[in-house]
Write a protein that holds these residues in place. Structure first.
Motif, short mmCIF file in Angstrom:
data_model
loop_
_atom_site.label_atom_id
_atom_site.label_comp_id
_atom_site.label_asym_id
_atom_site.label_seq_id
_atom_site.Cartn_x
_atom_site.Cartn_y
_atom_site.Cartn_z
N MET A 1 -33.07 -28.16 -15.04
CA MET A 1 -32.51 -26.97 -14.42
C MET A 1 -33.27 -26.68 -13.14
SD MET A 1 -32.11 -23.21 -16.11
CE MET A 1 -30.67 -22.35 -15.61
N GLU A 2 -32.53 -26.35 -12.07
CA GLU A 2 -33.15 -26.07 -10.78
C GLU A 2 -33.89 -24.74 -10.82
OE1 GLU A 2 -31.62 -25.24 -6.31
OE2 GLU A 2 -30.70 -26.90 -7.39
N ASP A 3 -35.01 -24.69 -10.16
CA ASP A 3 -35.83 -23.49 -10.09
C ASP A 3 -35.13 -22.46 -9.21
OD1 ASP A 3 -37.77 -21.57 -9.73
OD2 ASP A 3 -39.34 -22.96 -9.14
N PRO A 4 -34.84 -21.24 -9.74
CA PRO A 4 -34.14 -20.24 -8.93
C PRO A 4 -34.94 -19.80 -7.71
CG PRO A 4 -34.87 -19.27 -11.00
CD PRO A 4 -35.14 -20.75 -11.07
N LYS A 5 -36.24 -20.06 -7.68
CA LYS A 5 -37.05 -19.68 -6.53
C LYS A 5 -36.61 -20.40 -5.27
CE LYS A 5 -41.07 -18.72 -9.33
NZ LYS A 5 -42.44 -19.04 -9.65
N THR A 6 -35.98 -21.54 -5.41
CA THR A 6 -35.57 -22.32 -4.24
C THR A 6 -34.23 -21.86 -3.69
OG1 THR A 6 -34.49 -24.01 -5.58
CG2 THR A 6 -36.82 -24.34 -5.07
N ASP A 7 -33.53 -20.98 -4.37
CA ASP A 7 -32.19 -20.59 -3.97
C ASP A 7 -32.13 -19.48 -2.92
OD1 ASP A 7 -31.10 -22.46 -5.66
OD2 ASP A 7 -30.72 -21.03 -7.26
N LEU A 8 -33.15 -18.66 -2.82
CA LEU A 8 -33.08 -17.54 -1.90
C LEU A 8 -33.87 -17.86 -0.63
CD1 LEU A 8 -32.64 -13.94 -2.59
CD2 LEU A 8 -34.28 -14.54 -0.82
N ASP A 9 -33.14 -18.00 0.46
CA ASP A 9 -33.72 -18.30 1.77
C ASP A 9 -34.00 -16.97 2.46
OD1 ASP A 9 -34.13 -18.84 4.49
OD2 ASP A 9 -32.71 -20.52 4.48
N VAL A 10 -35.27 -16.60 2.54
CA VAL A 10 -35.67 -15.29 3.10
C VAL A 10 -35.21 -15.16 4.55
CG1 VAL A 10 -37.66 -13.87 3.75
CG2 VAL A 10 -37.58 -14.96 1.51
N ASP A 11 -35.38 -16.20 5.36
CA ASP A 11 -34.98 -16.12 6.77
C ASP A 11 -33.47 -15.94 6.91
OD1 ASP A 11 -37.60 -16.34 7.73
OD2 ASP A 11 -37.51 -18.53 7.71
N ALA A 12 -32.71 -16.63 6.08
CA ALA A 12 -31.26 -16.47 6.11
C ALA A 12 -30.86 -15.05 5.71
CB ALA A 12 -30.57 -17.48 5.20
N LEU A 13 -31.58 -14.48 4.74
CA LEU A 13 -31.27 -13.11 4.33
C LEU A 13 -31.62 -12.13 5.44
CD1 LEU A 13 -30.23 -11.05 2.39
CD2 LEU A 13 -32.43 -11.12 1.21
N VAL A 14 -32.76 -12.30 6.09
CA VAL A 14 -33.12 -11.42 7.20
C VAL A 14 -32.00 -11.43 8.25
CG1 VAL A 14 -34.74 -11.06 9.12
CG2 VAL A 14 -35.61 -11.56 6.82
N SER A 15 -31.49 -12.59 8.58
CA SER A 15 -30.38 -12.70 9.53
C SER A 15 -29.11 -12.05 8.99
CB SER A 15 -30.10 -14.16 9.86
OG SER A 15 -31.18 -14.73 10.54
N GLY A 16 -28.87 -12.26 7.69
CA GLY A 16 -27.66 -11.71 7.07
C GLY A 16 -27.67 -10.20 6.97
N LEU A 17 -28.85 -9.59 7.09
CA LEU A 17 -28.96 -8.13 7.02
C LEU A 17 -28.77 -7.46 8.38
CD1 LEU A 17 -32.05 -7.84 4.63
CD2 LEU A 17 -29.63 -7.51 4.05
N GLU A 18 -28.74 -8.23 9.45
CA GLU A 18 -28.61 -7.66 10.80
C GLU A 18 -27.42 -6.72 10.96
OE1 GLU A 18 -28.95 -10.67 13.81
OE2 GLU A 18 -31.00 -11.16 13.20
N PRO A 19 -26.24 -7.02 10.39
CA PRO A 19 -25.11 -6.10 10.56
C PRO A 19 -25.34 -4.70 9.99
CG PRO A 19 -24.33 -8.23 9.77
CD PRO A 19 -25.83 -8.25 9.70
N PHE A 20 -26.33 -4.56 9.12
CA PHE A 20 -26.61 -3.27 8.50
C PHE A 20 -27.60 -2.44 9.32
CE2 PHE A 20 -25.87 -6.08 4.67
CZ PHE A 20 -24.52 -5.79 4.60
N GLY A 21 -28.06 -2.98 10.44
CA GLY A 21 -28.98 -2.25 11.30
C GLY A 21 -30.42 -2.39 10.82
N GLY A 22 -31.20 -1.39 11.14
CA GLY A 22 -32.62 -1.44 10.80
C GLY A 22 -33.35 -2.38 11.74
N ASP A 23 -34.65 -2.33 11.67
CA ASP A 23 -35.44 -3.23 12.51
C ASP A 23 -35.88 -4.44 11.70
OD1 ASP A 23 -37.57 -2.33 10.95
OD2 ASP A 23 -38.45 -1.11 12.54
N GLU A 24 -36.57 -5.34 12.37
CA GLU A 24 -37.02 -6.58 11.74
C GLU A 24 -37.90 -6.31 10.52
OE1 GLU A 24 -37.53 -10.90 11.65
OE2 GLU A 24 -36.11 -9.65 12.73
N ALA A 25 -38.79 -5.32 10.62
CA ALA A 25 -39.69 -5.01 9.50
C ALA A 25 -38.91 -4.55 8.27
CB ALA A 25 -40.70 -3.93 9.92
#
Length: 95
Positions: A1-25
């Motif tokens: 079974m694949e480790d779920p830790k490898t499924d979430l790409d933090v950088d991709a999520l940061v980019s995916g959150l841009e439409p919701f506003g907020g700053d980088e932090a």
């Protein structure tokens, strides 16, 4: 079974959150909490879905309003109500 830790790409999520506003932090804080949730395996166990950046962004798009942190906390509140045990993933501070 694949480790779920490898499924979430933090950088991709940061980019995916841009439409919701907020700053980088704020976006990075949400992404770190999402990574913690993915690492716990709790969401995959409860919902039967691996937590990915795309899945998180889709879930946060359902929130009625707010920036990334507000939307994250809205979603975590929904998970807490539905399953219990999610309060530890609430975002209290960022920056």
């Amino acid at each position: 079974m694949e480790d779920p830790k490898t499924d979430l790409d933090v950088d991709a999520l940061v980019s995916g959150l841009e439409p919701f506003g907020g700053d980088e932090a704020e976006r990075r804080a949400v992404a770190r909490h999402a990574r913690d949730l993915a690492d716990s395996g709790r969401y995959a166990d409860n919902a039967g879905i691996d937590l990915t950046a795309e899945h998180v962004a889709v879930q946060l798009a359902d929130a009625p309003e707010g920036g990334p942190a507000d939307r994250w906390n809205w979603w975590i509140g929904s998970l807490e109500f539905a399953y219990g045990g999610y309060a530890e993933f609430q975002l209290r501070r960022f920056g």
